[in-house]
Design a protein around this motif. Structure first.
Motif, PDB file in Angstrom:
ATOM      1  N   ILE A  81      22.770  68.477  60.790  1.00 11.41           N
ATOM      2  CA  ILE A  81      23.268  67.165  61.239  1.00 11.41           C
ATOM      3  C   ILE A  81      24.783  67.021  61.163  1.00 11.41           C
ATOM      4  N   GLY A  82      25.468  67.977  60.523  1.00 13.61           N
ATOM      5  CA  GLY A  82      26.929  67.948  60.516  1.00 13.61           C
ATOM      6  C   GLY A  82      27.568  67.187  59.364  1.00 13.61           C
ATOM      7  N   SER A  83      26.775  66.748  58.417  1.00 17.55           N
ATOM      8  CA  SER A  83      27.317  66.109  57.212  1.00 17.55           C
ATOM      9  C   SER A  83      26.484  66.562  56.025  1.00 17.55           C
ATOM     10  N   SER A  84      27.109  67.346  55.136  1.00 19.46           N
ATOM     11  CA  SER A  84      26.387  67.840  53.956  1.00 19.46           C
ATOM     12  C   SER A  84      25.856  66.681  53.116  1.00 19.46           C
ATOM     13  N   THR A  85      26.698  65.660  52.914  1.00 22.56           N
ATOM     14  CA  THR A  85      26.287  64.588  51.997  1.00 22.56           C
ATOM     15  C   THR A  85      25.117  63.785  52.566  1.00 22.56           C
ATOM     16  N   THR A  98      20.250  72.389  56.759  1.00 23.92           N
ATOM     17  CA  THR A  98      21.361  73.225  56.307  1.00 23.92           C
ATOM     18  C   THR A  98      22.618  72.803  57.043  1.00 23.92           C
ATOM     19  N   GLU A  99      23.746  73.397  56.703  1.00 26.59           N
ATOM     20  CA  GLU A  99      25.001  73.158  57.423  1.00 26.59           C
ATOM     21  C   GLU A  99      25.663  74.500  57.684  1.00 26.59           C
ATOM     22  N   ILE A 100      26.565  74.518  58.659  1.00 32.17           N
ATOM     23  CA  ILE A 100      27.075  75.804  59.134  1.00 32.17           C
ATOM     24  C   ILE A 100      28.196  76.366  58.265  1.00 32.17           C
ATOM     25  N   GLY A 136      40.141  65.275  45.249  1.00 33.75           N
ATOM     26  CA  GLY A 136      39.837  64.771  46.589  1.00 33.75           C
ATOM     27  C   GLY A 136      39.992  65.881  47.592  1.00 33.75           C
ATOM     28  N   GLU A 137      39.208  65.817  48.666  1.00 35.92           N
ATOM     29  CA  GLU A 137      39.254  66.877  49.668  1.00 35.92           C
ATOM     30  C   GLU A 137      40.666  67.076  50.215  1.00 35.92           C
ATOM     31  N   GLU A 138      41.323  65.984  50.591  1.00 32.20           N
ATOM     32  CA  GLU A 138      42.626  66.139  51.243  1.00 32.20           C
ATOM     33  C   GLU A 138      43.755  66.397  50.248  1.00 32.20           C
ATOM     34  N   ILE A 190      35.953  63.133  45.329  1.00 36.57           N
ATOM     35  CA  ILE A 190      35.935  62.266  46.507  1.00 36.57           C
ATOM     36  C   ILE A 190      36.023  63.010  47.834  1.00 36.57           C
ATOM     37  N   ASP A 191      35.125  62.683  48.741  1.00 36.42           N
ATOM     38  CA  ASP A 191      35.250  63.126  50.134  1.00 36.42           C
ATOM     39  C   ASP A 191      35.426  61.876  50.994  1.00 36.42           C
ATOM     40  N   PRO A 192      36.640  61.648  51.527  1.00 31.46           N
ATOM     41  CA  PRO A 192      36.900  60.408  52.268  1.00 31.46           C
ATOM     42  C   PRO A 192      36.097  60.340  53.570  1.00 31.46           C
ATOM     43  N   ILE A 193      35.984  61.494  54.266  1.00 32.92           N
ATOM     44  CA  ILE A 193      35.155  61.556  55.477  1.00 32.92           C
ATOM     45  C   ILE A 193      34.354  62.845  55.419  1.00 32.92           C
ATOM     46  N   ASP A 194      33.089  62.739  55.073  1.00 33.52           N
ATOM     47  CA  ASP A 194      32.237  63.931  55.153  1.00 33.52           C
ATOM     48  C   ASP A 194      31.599  63.914  56.532  1.00 33.52           C
ATOM     49  N   GLY A 195      31.827  65.016  57.266  1.00 36.14           N
ATOM     50  CA  GLY A 195      31.399  65.049  58.652  1.00 36.14           C
ATOM     51  C   GLY A 195      32.589  64.754  59.549  1.00 36.14           C
ATOM     52  N   THR A 196      33.722  65.368  59.228  1.00 37.62           N
ATOM     53  CA  THR A 196      34.936  65.117  60.019  1.00 37.62           C
ATOM     54  C   THR A 196      34.745  65.532  61.473  1.00 37.62           C
ATOM     55  N   CYS A 197      34.063  66.655  61.708  1.00 37.55           N
ATOM     56  CA  CYS A 197      33.816  67.096  63.084  1.00 37.55           C
ATOM     57  C   CYS A 197      32.977  66.046  63.820  1.00 37.55           C
ATOM     58  N   TYR A 252      19.923  73.809  51.987  1.00 36.90           N
ATOM     59  CA  TYR A 252      20.720  74.876  51.379  1.00 36.90           C
ATOM     60  C   TYR A 252      22.000  75.019  52.167  1.00 36.90           C
ATOM     61  N   GLN A 253      23.029  75.490  51.509  1.00 38.94           N
ATOM     62  CA  GLN A 253      24.272  75.772  52.222  1.00 38.94           C
ATOM     63  C   GLN A 253      25.182  76.691  51.433  1.00 38.94           C
ATOM     64  N   PHE A 254      25.890  77.537  52.174  1.00 44.37           N
ATOM     65  CA  PHE A 254      27.005  78.321  51.632  1.00 44.37           C
ATOM     66  C   PHE A 254      28.271  77.761  52.261  1.00 44.37           C
ATOM     67  N   TRP A 288      33.241  68.266  46.510  1.00 41.20           N
ATOM     68  CA  TRP A 288      33.165  66.861  46.961  1.00 41.20           C
ATOM     69  C   TRP A 288      32.007  66.628  47.931  1.00 41.20           C
ATOM     70  N   ASP A 289      31.415  67.704  48.448  1.00 37.30           N
ATOM     71  CA  ASP A 289      30.222  67.550  49.296  1.00 37.30           C
ATOM     72  C   ASP A 289      28.936  67.433  48.467  1.00 37.30           C
ATOM     73  N   ILE A 290      28.966  67.900  47.208  1.00 40.62           N
ATOM     74  CA  ILE A 290      27.738  67.883  46.400  1.00 40.62           C
ATOM     75  C   ILE A 290      27.774  66.915  45.233  1.00 40.62           C
TER      76      ILE A 290
HETATM   77  C1  IPD Z   1      31.961  69.340  55.831  1.00 42.10           C
HETATM   78  C2  IPD Z   1      30.715  68.853  56.512  1.00 42.10           C
HETATM   79  C3  IPD Z   1      30.047  70.003  57.214  1.00 42.10           C
HETATM   80  C4  IPD Z   1      29.719  71.130  56.242  1.00 42.10           C
HETATM   81  C5  IPD Z   1      30.968  71.557  55.483  1.00 42.10           C
HETATM   82  C6  IPD Z   1      31.590  70.366  54.807  1.00 42.10           C
HETATM   83  P1  IPD Z   1      34.005  67.621  55.767  1.00 42.10           P
HETATM   84  O1  IPD Z   1      32.636  68.291  55.186  1.00 42.10           O
HETATM   85  O2  IPD Z   1      29.836  68.277  55.602  1.00 42.10           O
HETATM   86  O3  IPD Z   1      28.853  69.587  57.805  1.00 42.10           O
HETATM   87  O4  IPD Z   1      29.217  72.232  56.946  1.00 42.10           O
HETATM   88  O5  IPD Z   1      30.626  72.514  54.529  1.00 42.10           O
HETATM   89  O6  IPD Z   1      32.738  70.779  54.074  1.00 42.10           O
HETATM   90  O7  IPD Z   1      35.033  68.706  55.885  1.00 42.10           O
HETATM   91  O8  IPD Z   1      33.656  67.044  57.076  1.00 42.10           O
HETATM   92  O9  IPD Z   1      34.342  66.629  54.707  1.00 42.10           O
END
Ligand code: IPD
Length: 277
Positions: free
Chosen positions: A193-197, A161-163, A69-71, A89-96, A212-214, A219-221
């Motif tokens: 959009i701020g959420s990889s998933t 993409t994501e940052i 899990g992420e946390e 598991i990612d409980p909140i993807d897109g925490t920002c 694409y993303q680096f 848990w995001d993929i």
């Molecule tokens: C993040 C978000 C974000 C992406 C990060 C992820 P989190 O997941 O999906 O958009 O750029 O790579 O880790 O930390 O909010 O679960």
């Protein structure tokens, strides 16, 4: 057996919905935010509470399974994929996004056996959309079959993409260089959009052609990879080789041609692997 993974999937759907509702309710209240690996890698109390809810519920049903899990990983648990049935598991993807009440936030639950992804469940916490897929059984959005875009030509593509968390000047230069290259291809557009998933789910439904993303994490993929593949798409490494869940990088697309174009036009950003110690 095959049958029992089906049962695991039903439990995953139930838990994802429950967790998603907790997140949806928490959005309305004040969040206590802190940062993890970098000042822009955010975590809230809700991330930790929801991960605890998901893992304790699953562990009660499936005590012999493993859990990533992420946390839990942020708290120091090792992030290693073995042959055992493993929940990712990612409980909140897109925490920002969650922190800002920007409506792109998801719960993501993936499941692997013998290092092979078996199913994925992604629940959009704001609008209640549920994405599910099980290996060999197709991909679904709210129960309706979904399909990737069959576009091969980048000049007709919408690219997502994501940052990522690294914001040093060298990383940002490569990041913007990659976007500029695709925009001058010229792709129709690039979106973040701020959420990889959820971005990956939009590849699965054919709303965009490539992602694409680096710097993302396993848990995001995990869940999204099954959903895209079952929707007819490809999920590979940014080198063009097979996806490595722990490598922190991915290219996903509706067609192999589109994926290969992205692969050939990206400059890499290196991140420490998820399974490094
Ligand atoms: C993040 C978000 C974000 C992406 C990060 C992820 P989190 O997941 O999906 O958009 O750029 O790579 O880790 O930390 O909010 O679960």
């Amino acid at each position: 057996s095959d049958k029992s993974w089906g049962e695991c999937l039903s439990v995953a759907v139930e838990v994802a919905r429950r967790a998603g509702k907790v997140v949806q309710e928490a959005v309305k209240h004040e969040k206590s935010v802190s940062s993890k690996s970098t000042p822009t890698d955010l975590v809230t109390e809700t991330d930790q509470q929801v991960e605890e809810l998901i893992i304790s519920t699953l562990r009660e049903r499936f005590p012999s399974h493993r859990y990533i899990g992420e946390e839990s990983s942020a708290a120091g648990e090792k992030c290693i994929l073995t042959d055992n049935p493993t929940w990712i598991i990612d409980p909140i993807d897109g925490t920002c996004n969650f922190v800002h009440s920007f409506p792109m936030v998801a719960v993501s639950i993936g499941f692997a056996v013998k290092k092979e992804l078996e199913f994925g469940v992604i629940y959009h916490c704001f609008d209640g959309t549920l994405y599910t897929a099980r290996k060999g059984h197709g991909a679904f959005c709210n129960g309706a079959r979904i399909q990737v875009s069959k576009e091969k030509d980048v000049s007709k593509a919408l690219i997502l993409t994501e940052i990522g968390a690294k914001r040093d000047p060298a990383t940002l230069n490569i990041f913007s260089g990659n976007i500029m290259k695709l925009l001058s291809a010229p792709a129709h557009g690039v979106r973040i959009i701020g959420s990889s998933t959820l971005a990956l789910c939009l590849i699965a439904t054919g709303a965009a052609e490539a992602y694409y993303q680096f710097g993302l994490h396993c848990w995001d993929i995990a869940a999204a990879a099954v959903i895209i593949r079952e929707a007819g798409g490809v999920v590979i490494d940014t080198s063009g080789g097979p996806l490595d869940l722990m490598s922190r990088r991915v290219v996903a697309a509706g067609t192999l041609e589109m994926a290969n174009y992205i692969v050939q036009n990206l400059e890499s950003i290196s991140y420490e692997r998820d399974d490094s110690d």
